[in-house]
Design a protein around this motif. Structure first.
Motif, short mmCIF file in Angstrom:
data_model
loop_
_atom_site.label_atom_id
_atom_site.label_comp_id
_atom_site.label_asym_id
_atom_site.label_seq_id
_atom_site.Cartn_x
_atom_site.Cartn_y
_atom_site.Cartn_z
N ASN A 210 6.75 2.97 8.38
CA ASN A 210 6.77 4.10 7.46
C ASN A 210 8.14 4.28 6.80
N ARG B 145 8.78 3.35 -1.75
CA ARG B 145 7.52 3.76 -2.41
C ARG B 145 7.65 3.73 -3.93
N GLY C 188 0.82 -1.21 0.00
CA GLY C 188 0.00 0.00 0.00
C GLY C 188 0.86 1.26 0.00
N GLN C 189 0.26 2.37 -0.42
CA GLN C 189 1.02 3.60 -0.60
C GLN C 189 1.01 4.51 0.64
N ASP C 190 0.01 4.36 1.48
CA ASP C 190 -0.12 5.30 2.59
C ASP C 190 0.87 5.04 3.71
N ARG C 191 1.21 6.11 4.41
CA ARG C 191 1.97 5.96 5.65
C ARG C 191 0.97 5.48 6.72
N LYS D 230 8.33 1.87 4.00
CA LYS D 230 7.36 2.27 2.98
C LYS D 230 7.85 3.48 2.17
#
Lengths: 304, 304
Positions: free
Chosen positions: B232, B239, A300-303, B235
């Motif tokens: 995070n 990204r 997924g892209q969200d933090r 991620k």
């Protein structure tokens, strides 16, 4: 060792017993320590929070801003009579702190931490913990690119993973209490042994930090002014390179066996991709990139 | 070649002449092409936008969603009578497209692109451009981890860098017009020669993409389930690894001389850091991390 239902990821506790600490001591009142203070306060888990840290000015500001109730210049004095002591300094000084505060801990005191390295350190910490008090390692996986109390916030642990790392000799009632604490702060707790913790974190955190630091250094070697053209992609990829150098130096050194092993795996992959580029192997390059792209999209892209 | 005031970063144009294209053709209506369409529409820079692309279904949706006015199944037909043709496909097919549409271009037509590689490709494109029409390369440095028209938005270029890449033979009036176009879309334009562009982008974009892909692949090699603990930091760092594989395969191959040279510089740095870890050189490791941390902090934490 661990009750079956604790041995892995767990859902939020549906435990409705009250949890209350008379006094909590936070050793190291930076971004993580201050966020922990704000979180336990918001959840009304304690009556009083005492801080200790390197900078009296910072501690004074933490009192003024309502993050801690008071502070002490001496870590042993700060930890006296505390029900819960949480280590929120760089991991490199955990053992020294435990040696220093050990004799001041009260009977039944629980010591835990927010450090990013476990492994040998946990066994060492356990060995240093006096009879009658308890150490259980914790690692909340939350926002490490920030620092300082001004950006601290109570929701830091909400929805974040937290790895709790008992050993064969951990007291299971104390373990349950530490897990309960993190779940009350909203964390998704997983229980792993200290060595497995270090492998996980070398992979998803320590190696990526090392890489981000060295990517920035490489671009600076190439031509510093090129950084003017850094877009969101570069900013994302290197965001964690603004993390505190001291912290990550300690972490990488303490977990160096895993970090070096995984770095070698990465280097082999880079050598392989270099070959694909040199020989214009569009097909193999496509396979490489597609595999990574598919895996990354699943995250997924969200933090958090 | 380039007027002195264009030779570098420029402030937003304070040019108040109107700019209007009767017809704009967008070849490749994906995230970038659709965002360009929405942006020129919002700024009222054209009367009509015609699209062309691989998927008729996608083009039909783009019409229904008001992104383009109409589309053609044939790129040459789509480009006929167009004042501005913008290439928004993967860079790997730019030359083939130019060969195919060249004879359909009207006198005075301007062709530009949104490709991430320039260098030789720009000279090749210029050579393929028929007498009476013009090619000037553009590279808006904006949001490449998204794809598809559904996430397209008109503000994509606002505040983003855009590198425009004229050559010795570029027409200076046309160059000024292309710069003006991007500035009207809110971009911060810099003028660089095609080879310098490729060095810049290899450093701040292409190498980081390669690295992000291979970091994800390495973690998957180590233990796929570790990705459950990605926070995070991981991620952010990876990204851009969810970017389209086909796109980045083309880019890395077209710019492979620079990418391989910079990859080698990175590999040397990683070898060096590996040595520091092995010999517990806390001081040198600290220097490495501090340098990177200071440089990265200067870039700021926010996305553009």
């Amino acid at each position: 060792l661990v009750p079956a239902d604790l041995n892995g990821s767990r859902k939020r506790s549906d435990n409705h017993r009250p949890m209350h600490f008379n006094k909590i001591t936070i050793l190291g009142v930076g971004f993580m320590g201050a966020s922990f203070a704000l979180a336990v306060r918001q959840k009304r888990l304690c009556s009083r929070i005492t801080g200790w840290g390197r900078s009296q000015e910072n501690l004074r500001r933490a009192v003024r801003n309502g993050i801690i109730d008071d502070f002490e210049a001496d870590a042993a004095v700060a930890s006296k009579d505390s029900d819960l002591v949480i280590l929120a300094t760089p991991v490199g000084i955990f053992a020294d702190i435990m040696k220093y505060i050990g004799r001041s801990l009260k009977q039944g005191a629980v010591v835990t931490d927010m450090g990013s390295v476990k492994g040998r350190l946990v066994y060492e910490m356990e060995a240093l913990t006096p009879e009658g008090s308890f150490f259980i390692g914790s690692h909340p996986i939350a926002g490490s690119d920030r620092s300082g109390i001004d950006t601290a916030f109570p929701g830091l642990f909400e929805g974040a993973r937290c790895i709790v790392t008992p050993t064969n000799t951990s007291d299971s009632a104390i373990l349950a209490r530490v897990i309960d604490l993190w779940e009350r702060l909203g964390s998704r707790v997983a229980v792993r042994n200290p060595d497995e913790h270090d492998r996980i974190c070398a992979a998803v955190s320590h190696l990526p930090h090392l890489l981000a630091y060295e990517l920035v250094n490489t671009i600076a070697d190439i031509e510093l002014s090129y950084l003017d053209f850094a877009g969101n992609g570069f900013k994302d990829t290197t965001r964690i390179a603004s993390s505190r150098a001291e912290l990550w130096r300690d972490i990488c050194l303490l977990n160096k066996e895993n970090v070096v092993r995984y770095l070698d795996m990465l280097r082999k992959r880079l050598d392989q991709v270099r070959e694909y580029l040199i020989r214009d192997d569009a097909e193999m390059l496509m396979k490489e990139f597609e595999r990574a792209s598919g895996l990354r999209q699943e995250l997924g892209q969200d933090r958090d």
